[in-house]
Design a protein around this motif. Structure first.
Motif, mmCIF file in Angstrom:
data_model
loop_
_atom_site.group_PDB
_atom_site.id
_atom_site.type_symbol
_atom_site.label_atom_id
_atom_site.label_comp_id
_atom_site.label_asym_id
_atom_site.label_seq_id
_atom_site.Cartn_x
_atom_site.Cartn_y
_atom_site.Cartn_z
ATOM 1 N N GLY A 1 -67.727 60.276 -41.881
ATOM 2 C CA GLY A 1 -66.388 59.918 -41.436
ATOM 3 C C GLY A 1 -66.409 59.407 -40.010
ATOM 4 N N ALA A 2 -65.517 58.471 -39.687
ATOM 5 C CA ALA A 2 -65.470 57.919 -38.332
ATOM 6 C C ALA A 2 -65.218 59.005 -37.294
ATOM 7 C CB ALA A 2 -64.390 56.843 -38.256
ATOM 8 N N ASP A 3 -64.446 60.028 -37.664
ATOM 9 C CA ASP A 3 -64.157 61.114 -36.719
ATOM 10 C C ASP A 3 -65.421 61.819 -36.256
ATOM 11 O OD1 ASP A 3 -61.498 60.515 -37.031
ATOM 12 O OD2 ASP A 3 -61.093 62.132 -38.442
ATOM 13 N N ALA A 4 -66.447 61.818 -37.102
ATOM 14 C CA ALA A 4 -67.686 62.523 -36.769
ATOM 15 C C ALA A 4 -68.449 61.848 -35.637
ATOM 16 C CB ALA A 4 -68.583 62.635 -37.997
ATOM 17 N N LEU A 5 -68.171 60.562 -35.372
ATOM 18 C CA LEU A 5 -68.894 59.864 -34.313
ATOM 19 C C LEU A 5 -68.682 60.512 -32.954
ATOM 20 C CD1 LEU A 5 -68.554 56.054 -35.082
ATOM 21 C CD2 LEU A 5 -70.510 57.549 -35.465
ATOM 22 N N PHE B 1 -80.997 58.395 -34.629
ATOM 23 C CA PHE B 1 -80.598 57.000 -34.523
ATOM 24 C C PHE B 1 -81.782 56.072 -34.791
ATOM 25 C CE2 PHE B 1 -76.757 57.975 -31.677
ATOM 26 C CZ PHE B 1 -75.867 57.763 -32.711
ATOM 27 N N GLU B 2 -82.982 56.513 -34.435
ATOM 28 C CA GLU B 2 -84.179 55.714 -34.710
ATOM 29 C C GLU B 2 -84.470 55.656 -36.213
ATOM 30 O OE1 GLU B 2 -87.703 56.938 -32.689
ATOM 31 O OE2 GLU B 2 -86.712 57.104 -30.732
ATOM 32 N N MET B 3 -84.214 56.755 -36.907
ATOM 33 C CA MET B 3 -84.622 56.895 -38.293
ATOM 34 C C MET B 3 -83.618 56.359 -39.298
ATOM 35 S SD MET B 3 -86.543 60.584 -38.359
ATOM 36 C CE MET B 3 -87.332 60.183 -39.926
ATOM 37 N N CYS B 4 -82.356 56.223 -38.898
ATOM 38 C CA CYS B 4 -81.364 55.738 -39.862
ATOM 39 C C CYS B 4 -80.216 55.035 -39.164
ATOM 40 C CB CYS B 4 -80.843 56.877 -40.734
ATOM 41 S SG CYS B 4 -79.831 58.092 -39.877
ATOM 42 N N GLN B 5 -79.551 54.176 -39.915
ATOM 43 C CA GLN B 5 -78.331 53.540 -39.464
ATOM 44 C C GLN B 5 -77.156 54.418 -39.893
ATOM 45 O OE1 GLN B 5 -78.078 49.270 -39.828
ATOM 46 N NE2 GLN B 5 -80.194 49.134 -40.552
ATOM 47 N N PHE B 6 -76.033 54.262 -39.220
ATOM 48 C CA PHE B 6 -74.850 55.044 -39.527
ATOM 49 C C PHE B 6 -73.753 54.133 -40.083
ATOM 50 C CE2 PHE B 6 -76.911 58.403 -37.450
ATOM 51 C CZ PHE B 6 -76.162 59.564 -37.533
ATOM 52 N N VAL B 7 -73.027 54.646 -41.068
ATOM 53 C CA VAL B 7 -71.852 53.959 -41.597
ATOM 54 C C VAL B 7 -70.661 54.882 -41.384
ATOM 55 C CG1 VAL B 7 -70.716 52.974 -43.608
ATOM 56 C CG2 VAL B 7 -73.203 52.734 -43.338
ATOM 57 N N ALA B 8 -69.736 54.479 -40.543
ATOM 58 C CA ALA B 8 -68.552 55.282 -40.253
ATOM 59 C C ALA B 8 -67.419 54.837 -41.167
ATOM 60 C CB ALA B 8 -68.147 55.115 -38.791
ATOM 61 N N PHE C 1 -69.088 50.121 -39.732
ATOM 62 C CA PHE C 1 -67.943 50.859 -40.257
ATOM 63 C C PHE C 1 -67.448 50.190 -41.525
ATOM 64 C CE2 PHE C 1 -65.877 47.616 -37.705
ATOM 65 C CZ PHE C 1 -64.745 47.295 -38.428
ATOM 66 N N VAL C 2 -66.768 50.976 -42.348
ATOM 67 C CA VAL C 2 -66.182 50.459 -43.583
ATOM 68 C C VAL C 2 -64.823 51.138 -43.760
ATOM 69 C CG1 VAL C 2 -67.337 52.226 -44.998
ATOM 70 C CG2 VAL C 2 -66.545 50.108 -46.061
ATOM 71 N N SER D 1 -58.770 55.679 -49.550
ATOM 72 C CA SER D 1 -58.676 57.016 -50.135
ATOM 73 C C SER D 1 -59.039 58.141 -49.168
ATOM 74 C CB SER D 1 -59.589 57.122 -51.360
ATOM 75 O OG SER D 1 -59.196 56.204 -52.343
ATOM 76 N N LEU D 2 -59.468 57.808 -47.962
ATOM 77 C CA LEU D 2 -59.871 58.869 -47.027
ATOM 78 C C LEU D 2 -58.701 59.724 -46.559
ATOM 79 C CD1 LEU D 2 -62.682 57.402 -44.774
ATOM 80 C CD2 LEU D 2 -62.847 59.043 -46.613
#
Length: 215
Positions: A121-125, A138-145, A173-174, A178-179
């Motif tokens: 969730g974007a709030d988690a950023l 951050f090195e090991m994966c990309q994030f989708v908020a 971000f996407v 429904s969130l």
């Protein structure tokens, strides 16, 4: 600002792209499923792996449903989507479960052939800097908020820019309508004997009532 965010990510890797959807899933609902599917399509992910948390450190002191129930509900909710998988990685792990350890395990499992997209969730950023070994993560994966319509995008863009510039974060971000559904609200509705139909899958709804959960 939006152009900056889209341009600050690395070029598409030749590795297969795998989504990781971590969460307590207490219970899993349509918001989780729609976010995962939206991310899968937008970023051309081969699969999305749902990882129900085992003993999440951020829930310390809070009442969380038994992990076996949460795992089984996640299986039921994702069963009809051939691109969705469910992992017992954190459910079977002893002690507190951290995202960095989960991603490391998947990196070993895929023998370095996968690029991981962690969906949250974007709030988690605003809280990721408290996560264990966040710079390595951050090195090991990309994030989708995942955001909901009407979210304060200026704040989100500033957060992404800060994490990108200072921590080399690769963050997308996407938008997911429904969130607006929340697990907290579903639990409260069950306690108050209010309907939860159409907030989550019928299989999960039946499982909750059959096992008398959240009462």
């Amino acid at each position: 600002m939006k152009d900056f965010i889209e341009n600050c990510t690395e070029m598409t890797s030749k590795k297969i792209k795998i989504g990781i959807m971590g969460g307590t899933f207490d219970p899993i609902h349509y918001g989780h499923l729609v976010a995962a599917e939206a991310a899968r399509v937008k970023f051309d992910l081969k699969d999305v792996i749902f990882v129900p948390s085992g003993n999440p450190p951020h829930k310390k002191g809070q009442k969380v449903l038994d992990k076996t129930h949460r795992y089984l509900m996640t299986l039921l909710a994702t069963a009809t989507n051939p691109y969705f998988q469910v992992s017992r990685n954190e459910v079977d792990r002893e002690g507190y479960t951290y995202t960095i350890d989960t991603i490391r395990d998947f990196d070993i499992e895929y023998n370095g052939t996968a690029e991981f997209y962690f969906i949250t969730g974007a709030d988690a950023l605003s809280e990721v800097l408290t996560w264990k070994n966040i710079e390595k993560l951050f090195e090991m994966c990309q994030f989708v908020a995942a955001t909901r319509p009407g979210y304060k995008y200026e704040e989100l863009f500033k957060e992404i820019e800060y994490l990108t510039v200072n921590y080399n974060g690769r963050i997308h971000f996407v938008e997911v309508p429904s969130l607006a559904i929340s697990s907290t609200d579903i639990r409260e509705r069950v306690r108050m004997d209010l309907p939860i139909k159409y907030l989550l899958s019928e299989a999960v709804e039946n499982y909750i009532y059959k096992n008398n959960l959240y009462k």
